[in-house]
Design an enzyme around this catalytic site. Structure first.
Site, mmCIF file in Angstrom:
data_model
loop_
_atom_site.group_PDB
_atom_site.id
_atom_site.type_symbol
_atom_site.label_atom_id
_atom_site.label_comp_id
_atom_site.label_asym_id
_atom_site.label_seq_id
_atom_site.Cartn_x
_atom_site.Cartn_y
_atom_site.Cartn_z
ATOM 1 N N HIS A 4 -6.820 21.460 54.928
ATOM 2 C CA HIS A 4 -6.471 22.786 54.427
ATOM 3 C C HIS A 4 -7.601 23.451 53.638
ATOM 4 C CE1 HIS A 4 -6.013 21.461 50.202
ATOM 5 N NE2 HIS A 4 -5.646 20.318 50.766
ATOM 6 N N HIS A 18 -21.478 22.470 63.312
ATOM 7 C CA HIS A 18 -20.947 21.503 64.281
ATOM 8 C C HIS A 18 -20.301 20.371 63.492
ATOM 9 C CE1 HIS A 18 -21.833 18.796 68.045
ATOM 10 N NE2 HIS A 18 -20.605 18.635 67.585
#
Length: 198
Positions: A126, A135
């Site tokens: 979250h 990446h």
């Protein structure tokens, strides 16, 4: 879709597109590559080429992906690809051009920038903010509230503890445990900045 890139990440993209369905053309700047997974590979994209379908930048290297994005951003729309097995919160925000692969998880209130790769089995908890061209490598785990800067590579099987900030264009080594903030351009290996491994 059009695909730019005919190496490993390009094969991943074709595989993600259900056995190549919807592939309109593949481009690569290596003249020695003429075929990939049964598809013809053209050379570089011609300057006069008209993009009548979205473009996927199938390039794993973050800096190269940014250069290509800047080159084609005025001419093409960029596709966002999400594998059906990925779990994406309906309260997460994804900018165009991202690729989210098998079994990846992106939780509530996360924000992913342009051209972000979330690789196989990676987990972003979250309230994380992932910068453009980053990446998140296979099986990497980002706990809640983390900021990852532009162009950063978070290596395979690494773990970043909650509420930390990783700067732009950093490299987090595979299998690392990130315990504190990482400044722009730094490399973190194991449990510390390069040269200070734990």
């Amino acid at each position: 879709m059009y695909i730019y890139g005919a190496s490993g990440h390009g094969r991943v993209i074709i595989d993600l597109l259900e056995n190549g369905q919807g592939v309109q053309g593949i481009f690569d700047d290596d003249p020695g590559i003429t075929e990939m997974l049964g598809h013809t590979v053209s050379g570089c994209i011609p300057e006069t080429f008209i993009f009548d379908h979205p473009l996927v930048l199938a390039i794993g290297d973050n800096a190269t992906r940014k250069k290509l994005y800047q080159k084609y951003m005025g001419r093409a729309q960029f596709a966002t690809l999400i594998h059906p097995s990925a779990i994406i919160s309906r309260r997460a925000h994804l900018e165009p051009g991202g690729v989210i692969l098998e079994r990846a998880i992106v939780k509530v209130n996360c924000r992913l920038g342009k051209q972000v790769i979330v690789n196989t089995g990676a987990s972003i908890d979250h309230d994380c903010v992932i910068g453009d061209f980053a990446h998140i490598a296979p099986q990497a785990t980002l706990c809640g509230g983390i900021q990852v800067g532009e162009g950063t590579l978070v290596g395979a099987n690494s773990t970043v503890l909650p509420n930390l900030k990783i700067g732009a264009w950093c490299k987090i080594g595979a299998g690392s445990l990130v315990l504190s903030d990482v400044p722009d351009g730094a490399t973190w290996i194991g449990r510390g900045l390069k040269g200070q491994q734990g």
